[in-house]
Design a protein around this motif. Sequence first.
Motif, mmCIF file in Angstrom:
data_model
loop_
_atom_site.group_PDB
_atom_site.id
_atom_site.type_symbol
_atom_site.label_atom_id
_atom_site.label_comp_id
_atom_site.label_asym_id
_atom_site.label_seq_id
_atom_site.Cartn_x
_atom_site.Cartn_y
_atom_site.Cartn_z
ATOM 1 N N TYR A 89 -8.869 7.453 15.939
ATOM 2 C CA TYR A 89 -7.209 7.979 15.197
ATOM 3 C C TYR A 89 -7.685 7.268 13.722
ATOM 4 O O TYR A 89 -9.265 5.991 13.574
ATOM 5 N N TYR A 90 -7.563 8.242 12.774
ATOM 6 C CA TYR A 90 -7.864 8.272 11.368
ATOM 7 C C TYR A 90 -6.828 8.257 10.590
ATOM 8 O O TYR A 90 -5.620 9.362 10.917
ATOM 9 N N PHE A 91 -6.663 7.098 9.162
ATOM 10 C CA PHE A 91 -5.631 7.602 7.816
ATOM 11 C C PHE A 91 -5.567 8.135 7.352
ATOM 12 O O PHE A 91 -6.771 8.032 6.610
ATOM 13 N N GLN A 92 -4.384 8.928 7.233
ATOM 14 C CA GLN A 92 -5.299 9.923 5.632
ATOM 15 C C GLN A 92 -3.871 10.436 4.992
ATOM 16 O O GLN A 92 -3.498 11.101 5.955
ATOM 17 N N ALA A 93 -4.090 10.224 3.884
ATOM 18 C CA ALA A 93 -2.973 10.334 2.947
ATOM 19 C C ALA A 93 -2.597 12.171 2.339
ATOM 20 O O ALA A 93 -3.500 12.709 2.830
ATOM 21 N N LEU B 232 -0.444 0.501 12.307
ATOM 22 C CA LEU B 232 -0.218 1.268 11.013
ATOM 23 C C LEU B 232 -1.216 0.481 9.604
ATOM 24 O O LEU B 232 -2.137 0.974 9.569
ATOM 25 N N GLN B 233 -1.262 -0.556 10.308
ATOM 26 C CA GLN B 233 -1.426 -1.278 9.062
ATOM 27 C C GLN B 233 -3.084 -0.831 8.905
ATOM 28 O O GLN B 233 -4.012 -0.950 8.060
ATOM 29 N N LEU B 234 -3.830 -1.752 9.960
ATOM 30 C CA LEU B 234 -5.288 -1.583 10.548
ATOM 31 C C LEU B 234 -5.455 0.116 9.966
ATOM 32 O O LEU B 234 -6.113 0.000 8.464
ATOM 33 N N LEU B 235 -5.599 1.234 10.760
ATOM 34 C CA LEU B 235 -5.362 2.193 9.699
ATOM 35 C C LEU B 235 -4.714 2.741 8.052
ATOM 36 O O LEU B 235 -5.640 3.209 7.543
ATOM 37 N N VAL B 236 -4.100 2.413 8.010
ATOM 38 C CA VAL B 236 -4.293 2.352 6.231
ATOM 39 C C VAL B 236 -4.663 1.875 5.291
ATOM 40 O O VAL B 236 -5.087 2.207 4.651
ATOM 41 N N THR B 237 -4.915 0.542 5.844
ATOM 42 C CA THR B 237 -5.886 -0.412 5.139
ATOM 43 C C THR B 237 -6.966 0.040 5.294
ATOM 44 O O THR B 237 -8.384 -0.663 4.619
ATOM 45 N N VAL C 15 1.120 -1.365 0.356
ATOM 46 C CA VAL C 15 -0.115 0.288 -0.346
ATOM 47 C C VAL C 15 0.932 1.174 -0.046
ATOM 48 O O VAL C 15 2.054 1.289 1.214
ATOM 49 N N THR C 16 0.427 1.928 -1.018
ATOM 50 C CA THR C 16 1.239 3.384 -0.715
ATOM 51 C C THR C 16 0.122 4.245 -0.912
ATOM 52 O O THR C 16 -1.323 4.830 -1.335
ATOM 53 N N ALA C 17 1.558 5.738 0.195
ATOM 54 C CA ALA C 17 -0.014 7.142 0.632
ATOM 55 C C ALA C 17 1.261 7.944 0.624
ATOM 56 O O ALA C 17 1.551 7.680 1.558
ATOM 57 N N GLY C 18 1.337 8.723 -0.471
ATOM 58 C CA GLY C 18 2.655 9.621 -0.133
ATOM 59 C C GLY C 18 3.606 9.063 -0.297
ATOM 60 O O GLY C 18 3.641 8.226 -1.202
ATOM 61 N N ASN C 19 4.694 9.380 0.825
ATOM 62 C CA ASN C 19 5.852 9.004 0.905
ATOM 63 C C ASN C 19 5.744 7.410 1.531
ATOM 64 O O ASN C 19 7.271 6.578 1.269
ATOM 65 N N LEU C 20 5.088 7.194 1.995
ATOM 66 C CA LEU C 20 4.867 5.861 2.671
ATOM 67 C C LEU C 20 4.582 5.349 1.742
ATOM 68 O O LEU C 20 3.291 4.718 0.772
ATOM 69 N N ARG D 125 0.779 14.391 9.391
ATOM 70 C CA ARG D 125 0.385 13.785 7.682
ATOM 71 C C ARG D 125 0.318 12.580 7.089
ATOM 72 O O ARG D 125 -1.645 12.683 6.460
ATOM 73 N N TYR D 126 -0.261 11.772 8.356
ATOM 74 C CA TYR D 126 -0.684 10.011 7.921
ATOM 75 C C TYR D 126 -1.510 9.819 8.508
ATOM 76 O O TYR D 126 -2.791 9.517 8.346
#
Length: 229
Positions: free
Chosen positions: A225-229, A164-169, A133-138, A215-216
């Motif tokens: 909490y939540y993830f956003q690219a 991180l995996q849970l949030l990113v996915t 999974v790619t999001a921005g520079n991550l 940023r993430y």
Amino acid sequence: MATKVLVVDDEKLIVKGIRFSLEQDGYEVSCAYDGEEALSMAKDGNYDIILLDLMLPKLSGLDVCQQIREFSNVPIIMLTAKGEDMDKIMGLEYGADDYITKPFNILEVKARIKAILRRTRKSDKEETTDKVVTAGNLRLDTDSRRVYIRDKEVNLTAKEFDVLQLLVTNPNKVYSRENLLNTIWGYDYPGDLRTVDVHIRRLREKIEDNPSEPRYVHTKWGVGYYFQA
């Protein structure tokens, strides 16, 4: 193949008792009695889990934990005679996955070991549609359980990666602290919600250019909490 456990404590009677009980259940147990010996054995041995006392000669348990995290994500359970919250939080900040306060029941130790190994092995075996999974520079690789920022690998603990995996996915999905604690650590985990905050803070320090303005990994105030690219 037997599960390999490293038990680290300078109280030999405690080590002897843990070793005997775990070996009765089929575990392969190695023992160390000071911090330097523990660190050396952790480097040389491929252990499935480490039980690590907080107060050790030569190197403290926190120092050992921190240095192990520089080369391994092996699950670590801290053993501590101190009951103060700060000691527990410090153990988690240095990369520990769990803690048990002395005096403890060996059945509790076994239950914690089984719970952590079950979650670790489950996450290792889970099939994910997107392996990378790619999001921005991550960039997060679910197969190798590695994370990269600008193609430079970031060394995360097992729990930091799981969060991180849970949030990113699940981008933009807000997870409450209770939800994260139950999902990542399990409903039987005895820790409190500060465990989540500690891991989020450590995660931000590792993946964000400016942790105070992430940023993430974002905070939804009063929610979670939540993830956003």
